[in-house]
Design a protein around this motif. Structure first.
Motif, PDB file in Angstrom:
ATOM      1  N   LEU A 202       0.847  -1.188   0.000  1.00 16.67           N
ATOM      2  CA  LEU A 202       0.000   0.000   0.000  1.00 16.67           C
ATOM      3  C   LEU A 202       0.884   1.239   0.000  1.00 16.67           C
ATOM      4  CD1 LEU A 202      -2.674  -1.051   2.667  1.00 16.67           C
ATOM      5  CD2 LEU A 202      -2.707  -1.389   0.183  1.00 16.67           C
ATOM      6  N   LEU A 203       0.501   2.226  -0.810  1.00 16.94           N
ATOM      7  CA  LEU A 203       1.299   3.447  -0.933  1.00 16.94           C
ATOM      8  C   LEU A 203       0.604   4.612  -0.241  1.00 16.94           C
ATOM      9  CD1 LEU A 203       2.333   3.205  -4.701  1.00 16.94           C
ATOM     10  CD2 LEU A 203       3.259   2.002  -2.709  1.00 16.94           C
TER      11      LEU A 203
ATOM     12  N   LEU B 210      -2.828   2.635  -6.597  1.00 17.46           N
ATOM     13  CA  LEU B 210      -3.005   4.046  -6.943  1.00 17.46           C
ATOM     14  C   LEU B 210      -2.347   4.331  -8.291  1.00 17.46           C
ATOM     15  CD1 LEU B 210      -2.122   5.586  -3.461  1.00 17.46           C
ATOM     16  CD2 LEU B 210      -4.382   5.051  -4.377  1.00 17.46           C
ATOM     17  N   PRO B 211      -2.903   5.293  -9.046  1.00 25.13           N
ATOM     18  CA  PRO B 211      -2.250   5.680 -10.300  1.00 25.13           C
ATOM     19  C   PRO B 211      -0.907   6.341 -10.001  1.00 25.13           C
ATOM     20  CG  PRO B 211      -3.998   7.218  -9.773  1.00 25.13           C
ATOM     21  CD  PRO B 211      -4.106   6.095  -8.771  1.00 25.13           C
ATOM     22  N   LEU B 212       0.097   6.045 -10.812  1.00 27.10           N
ATOM     23  CA  LEU B 212       1.444   6.554 -10.547  1.00 27.10           C
ATOM     24  C   LEU B 212       1.865   7.629 -11.548  1.00 27.10           C
ATOM     25  CD1 LEU B 212       3.150   3.161  -9.614  1.00 27.10           C
ATOM     26  CD2 LEU B 212       2.308   4.953  -8.094  1.00 27.10           C
ATOM     27  N   SER B 213       0.911   8.083 -12.335  1.00 29.58           N
ATOM     28  CA  SER B 213       1.253   9.039 -13.389  1.00 29.58           C
ATOM     29  C   SER B 213       1.439  10.456 -12.867  1.00 29.58           C
ATOM     30  CB  SER B 213       0.160   9.024 -14.460  1.00 29.58           C
ATOM     31  OG  SER B 213      -1.115   9.088 -13.860  1.00 29.58           O
ATOM     32  N   TYR B 214       1.062  10.716 -11.619  1.00 21.41           N
ATOM     33  CA  TYR B 214       1.146  12.081 -11.099  1.00 21.41           C
ATOM     34  C   TYR B 214       2.353  12.311 -10.195  1.00 21.41           C
ATOM     35  CZ  TYR B 214      -3.672  12.329 -12.722  1.00 21.41           C
ATOM     36  OH  TYR B 214      -4.800  12.305 -13.489  1.00 21.41           O
ATOM     37  N   VAL B 215       3.146  11.263  -9.971  1.00 18.44           N
ATOM     38  CA  VAL B 215       4.294  11.406  -9.079  1.00 18.44           C
ATOM     39  C   VAL B 215       5.239  12.473  -9.631  1.00 18.44           C
ATOM     40  CG1 VAL B 215       6.246  10.213  -8.028  1.00 18.44           C
ATOM     41  CG2 VAL B 215       4.116   8.985  -8.421  1.00 18.44           C
ATOM     42  N   GLN B 216       5.641  13.361  -8.729  1.00 16.34           N
ATOM     43  CA  GLN B 216       6.551  14.445  -9.161  1.00 16.34           C
ATOM     44  C   GLN B 216       7.915  13.884  -9.566  1.00 16.34           C
ATOM     45  OE1 GLN B 216       4.851  14.857  -6.247  1.00 16.34           O
ATOM     46  NE2 GLN B 216       4.119  16.953  -6.049  1.00 16.34           N
TER      47      GLN B 216
ATOM     48  N   ALA C 168      11.142   6.216   3.084  1.00 18.17           N
ATOM     49  CA  ALA C 168      10.582   7.523   2.732  1.00 18.17           C
ATOM     50  C   ALA C 168       9.079   7.568   2.988  1.00 18.17           C
ATOM     51  CB  ALA C 168      10.880   7.837   1.264  1.00 18.17           C
ATOM     52  N   GLY C 169       8.480   6.421   3.311  1.00 20.29           N
ATOM     53  CA  GLY C 169       7.043   6.405   3.588  1.00 20.29           C
ATOM     54  C   GLY C 169       6.192   6.332   2.342  1.00 20.29           C
ATOM     55  N   VAL C 170       6.796   6.111   1.184  1.00 24.32           N
ATOM     56  CA  VAL C 170       6.002   5.953  -0.040  1.00 24.32           C
ATOM     57  C   VAL C 170       5.242   4.633   0.042  1.00 24.32           C
ATOM     58  CG1 VAL C 170       6.059   5.800  -2.558  1.00 24.32           C
ATOM     59  CG2 VAL C 170       7.658   7.307  -1.350  1.00 24.32           C
ATOM     60  N   ILE C 171       5.971   3.562   0.372  1.00 30.63           N
ATOM     61  CA  ILE C 171       5.317   2.292   0.697  1.00 30.63           C
ATOM     62  C   ILE C 171       5.010   2.327   2.187  1.00 30.63           C
ATOM     63  CG2 ILE C 171       5.599  -0.204   0.865  1.00 30.63           C
ATOM     64  CD1 ILE C 171       7.550  -0.031  -1.502  1.00 30.63           C
TER      65      ILE C 171
ATOM     66  N   LYS D 107       2.167  10.888  -1.055  1.00 26.86           N
ATOM     67  CA  LYS D 107       3.513  10.734  -1.586  1.00 26.86           C
ATOM     68  C   LYS D 107       3.516  10.433  -3.082  1.00 26.86           C
ATOM     69  CE  LYS D 107       5.947  11.189   2.280  1.00 26.86           C
ATOM     70  NZ  LYS D 107       5.890  10.221   3.363  1.00 26.86           N
ATOM     71  N   VAL D 108       2.427   9.880  -3.582  1.00 23.48           N
ATOM     72  CA  VAL D 108       2.365   9.659  -5.027  1.00 23.48           C
ATOM     73  C   VAL D 108       1.431  10.681  -5.684  1.00 23.48           C
ATOM     74  CG1 VAL D 108       3.034   7.236  -4.955  1.00 23.48           C
ATOM     75  CG2 VAL D 108       0.621   7.828  -4.782  1.00 23.48           C
TER      76      VAL D 108
ATOM     77  N   LEU E 114       7.231   0.282  -7.846  1.00 20.29           N
ATOM     78  CA  LEU E 114       5.995   0.512  -7.094  1.00 20.29           C
ATOM     79  C   LEU E 114       4.804  -0.134  -7.785  1.00 20.29           C
ATOM     80  CD1 LEU E 114       6.412   4.258  -6.065  1.00 20.29           C
ATOM     81  CD2 LEU E 114       6.507   2.258  -4.566  1.00 20.29           C
TER      82      LEU E 114
END
Lengths: 159, 159
Positions: free
Chosen positions: A59-60, B153-159, B50-53, A64-65, B15
């Motif tokens: 789980l993310l 979650l969609p990952l297309s918005y990650v900075q 980093a708390g992403v996962i 953060k994403v 991810l």
DNA sequence: AGTGAAACGCACACCGC
DNA sequence: GCGGTGTGCGTTTCACT
């Protein structure tokens, strides 16, 4: 994938632990449920084979994403045909921002949960939605605060 | 838990894989993203630190644990005080059948997703809800069909 | 169904690039 | 930053109760 055998209280405690944290070591789980590693491992295998445990995922953190905004989208249609549903279903399922999608009873025909970074991004998803198939009415509600969000199902109803 | 460093495209592919299946072996993930095991492992550690996962959990089949019915509950209150919210929040969070709980903008003040075995069980949750705190209006909508439900979650918005 | 011990394989550390 | 090699530990198997 055998037909689901009955689950006893030890199985339920194992499931409860794994729903919270699937990185727990078998020896730890075993100790908490009062078993040694081998029978505990066998029970977990049985639960996977029976399809009770379907998968194990990471789980993310939505922030953060960059998808910290949750939007619920209520959709009404006036085209209640099988063909329309198939087209709509395929279009919606292909949108990664849609993380939940239900056909509903009552006033609203479909309910979607969408996650995006901001309102502008939601507007692009909205446009993609209404471009996919003809919709009679679409209404969006924004979540201001996420008070509870868990993947852990209640285990009190297991037969 | 360091401040989130930027994520590159390899991190995103890792991810993506772990969101689908967290039982994948590091060597397999490494091969799929074109790395060897060690740097791949280090990236995953970094993403956890980093708390992403945030966590790794087992997902259960709702049917198999006898909570195949999903109900969305819209709640309106006319008591918009901090004290009321705290009481309501604590009461709702303690109900295990409530798996999602949001404070909303617009017409509805709160939205809940509840999972139960049947309508009778939902009625007991409903009664527990209205017993917890005074509510101005509660409206329940049943999901007839679950067309999409993902933790990815969609990952297309990650900075 | 549970226990204990043995065997295997992977996650993780260390080192060099 | 990446890659290779090793080692300890946890998982998984096996023999037995």
């Amino acid at each position: 994938m055998s037909l689901s055998a009955k689950l006893d209280s030890i199985d339920l405690r194992i499931l409860d632990l794994l729903q919270q944290d699937a990185t727990l070591q078998i020896a730890d789980i075993a100790a908490q449920v009062g078993l040694s590693a081998t029978p505990c491992w066998r029970r977990i295998q049985r639960l996977k084979d029976a399809g009770v445990i379907t998968r194990q995922v990471a789980l993310l953190d939505p922030q953060k994403v960059n998808v910290g905004v949750t939007v619920f989208v209520s959709v009404r249609t006036n085209n209640h045909t099988q063909a329309w549903l198939e087209e709509f279903r395929a279009a919606v399922q292909a949108i990664p921002e849609v993380v939940e999608f239900y056909r509903m009873s009552g006033e609203v025909d479909y309910l979607l949960r969408v996650v995006v970074p901001d309102i502008a991004a939601y507007d692009r998803v909205y446009k993609r939605l209404i471009a996919s198939t003809p919709l009679h009415d679409v209404s969006s509600s924004f979540a201001m605060e996420e008070l509870k969000l868990t993947t852990a199902l209640p285990l009190s109803y297991v037969q």
